[in-house]
Design a protein around this motif. Structure first.
Motif, PDB file in Angstrom:
ATOM      1  N   PHE A  24      81.348   3.518 -30.957  1.00 49.17           N
ATOM      2  CA  PHE A  24      80.973   2.345 -31.745  1.00 49.17           C
ATOM      3  C   PHE A  24      79.503   1.985 -31.513  1.00 49.17           C
ATOM      4  O   PHE A  24      78.741   1.796 -32.470  1.00 49.17           O
ATOM      5  N   VAL A  25      79.100   1.884 -30.258  1.00 53.58           N
ATOM      6  CA  VAL A  25      77.711   1.509 -29.931  1.00 53.58           C
ATOM      7  C   VAL A  25      76.749   2.557 -30.489  1.00 53.58           C
ATOM      8  O   VAL A  25      75.732   2.216 -31.105  1.00 53.58           O
ATOM      9  N   MET A  26      77.064   3.821 -30.295  1.00 50.85           N
ATOM     10  CA  MET A  26      76.187   4.880 -30.775  1.00 50.85           C
ATOM     11  C   MET A  26      76.110   4.875 -32.314  1.00 50.85           C
ATOM     12  O   MET A  26      75.033   5.082 -32.879  1.00 50.85           O
ATOM     13  N   ASP A  27      77.223   4.618 -32.980  1.00 48.87           N
ATOM     14  CA  ASP A  27      77.203   4.514 -34.443  1.00 48.87           C
ATOM     15  C   ASP A  27      76.334   3.338 -34.892  1.00 48.87           C
ATOM     16  O   ASP A  27      75.539   3.476 -35.826  1.00 48.87           O
ATOM     17  N   GLN A 141      74.966  -8.792 -29.129  1.00 47.05           N
ATOM     18  CA  GLN A 141      75.359  -8.598 -30.523  1.00 47.05           C
ATOM     19  C   GLN A 141      76.362  -7.450 -30.647  1.00 47.05           C
ATOM     20  O   GLN A 141      77.392  -7.574 -31.317  1.00 47.05           O
ATOM     21  N   LEU A 142      76.074  -6.328 -30.007  1.00 48.73           N
ATOM     22  CA  LEU A 142      76.975  -5.169 -30.065  1.00 48.73           C
ATOM     23  C   LEU A 142      78.334  -5.497 -29.465  1.00 48.73           C
ATOM     24  O   LEU A 142      79.378  -5.143 -30.033  1.00 48.73           O
ATOM     25  N   TRP A 146      81.963  -5.506 -31.320  1.00 46.44           N
ATOM     26  CA  TRP A 146      83.033  -4.678 -30.770  1.00 46.44           C
ATOM     27  C   TRP A 146      84.289  -5.512 -30.528  1.00 46.44           C
ATOM     28  O   TRP A 146      85.390  -5.118 -30.894  1.00 46.44           O
ATOM     29  N   ARG A 147      84.111  -6.657 -29.923  1.00 43.88           N
ATOM     30  CA  ARG A 147      85.265  -7.500 -29.571  1.00 43.88           C
ATOM     31  C   ARG A 147      85.894  -8.159 -30.792  1.00 43.88           C
ATOM     32  O   ARG A 147      87.052  -8.574 -30.719  1.00 43.88           O
TER      33      ARG A 147
END
Length: 151
Positions: A24-27, A141-142, A146-147
């Motif tokens: 998710f973070v990398m995307d 923010q990320l 995600w959450r």
């Protein structure tokens, strides 16, 4: 995307959860879909040894980031660069203490450290006040995005 997660601390790390978070973070950061990342969960002795050897610092720390191909976040309308993002080393025991002290638990702390480490691998730093503001703002923010995702 190749994401390898090794629980060398035998801490019962939810490998699939952290692979999804990393993806998710990398995307979100527009990292090339074939980029490689390795995350290792280790004990305090191991991370203290790495911290002394590579950072010239004494004692255990929470996360260490070892970038490989110096990949940077992709830009809109540009093809991101392919390569090896790098390695993250997490110390679960330190994360447990920090998560408890922060009042959000080990899982949330490990999510924070994983996100923080990926940002370091992408060239973000927090040595200067303006860098700190940018990096921690992006990290918050990320994690919020995600959450907010349905599980």
């Amino acid at each position: 995307m190749s994401i390898e997660i090794l629980d060398e601390a035998d801490a019962g790390l939810d490998v699939k959860h952290f692979a999804r978070l990393s993806r998710f973070v990398m995307d979100q950061m527009r990292v090339h879909p074939l980029a490689e990342l390795c995350i290792k969960a280790v004990d305090e002795d191991t991370i203290a040894e790495l911290n002394a050897r590579w950072m010239d610092k004494e004692g255990p720390t929470d996360v260490l980031a070892f970038p490989m191909d110096e990949l940077r976040p992709g830009l809109v309308n540009e093809e991101p660069e392919e390569g090896v993002l790098g390695d993250l080393v997490l110390c679960v025991a330190v994360a447990e203490r920090q998560g408890e002290a922060a009042g959000h638990g080990t899982q949330a702390e490990l999510e924070l450290l994983t996100t923080h480490g990926i940002l370091h691998l992408l060239g973000y730093d927090h040595a200067e006040p303006e860098e700190h503001q940018v990096m921690f703002g992006l990290q918050d923010q990320l994690l919020a995005q995600w959450r907010a995702l349905p599980r």
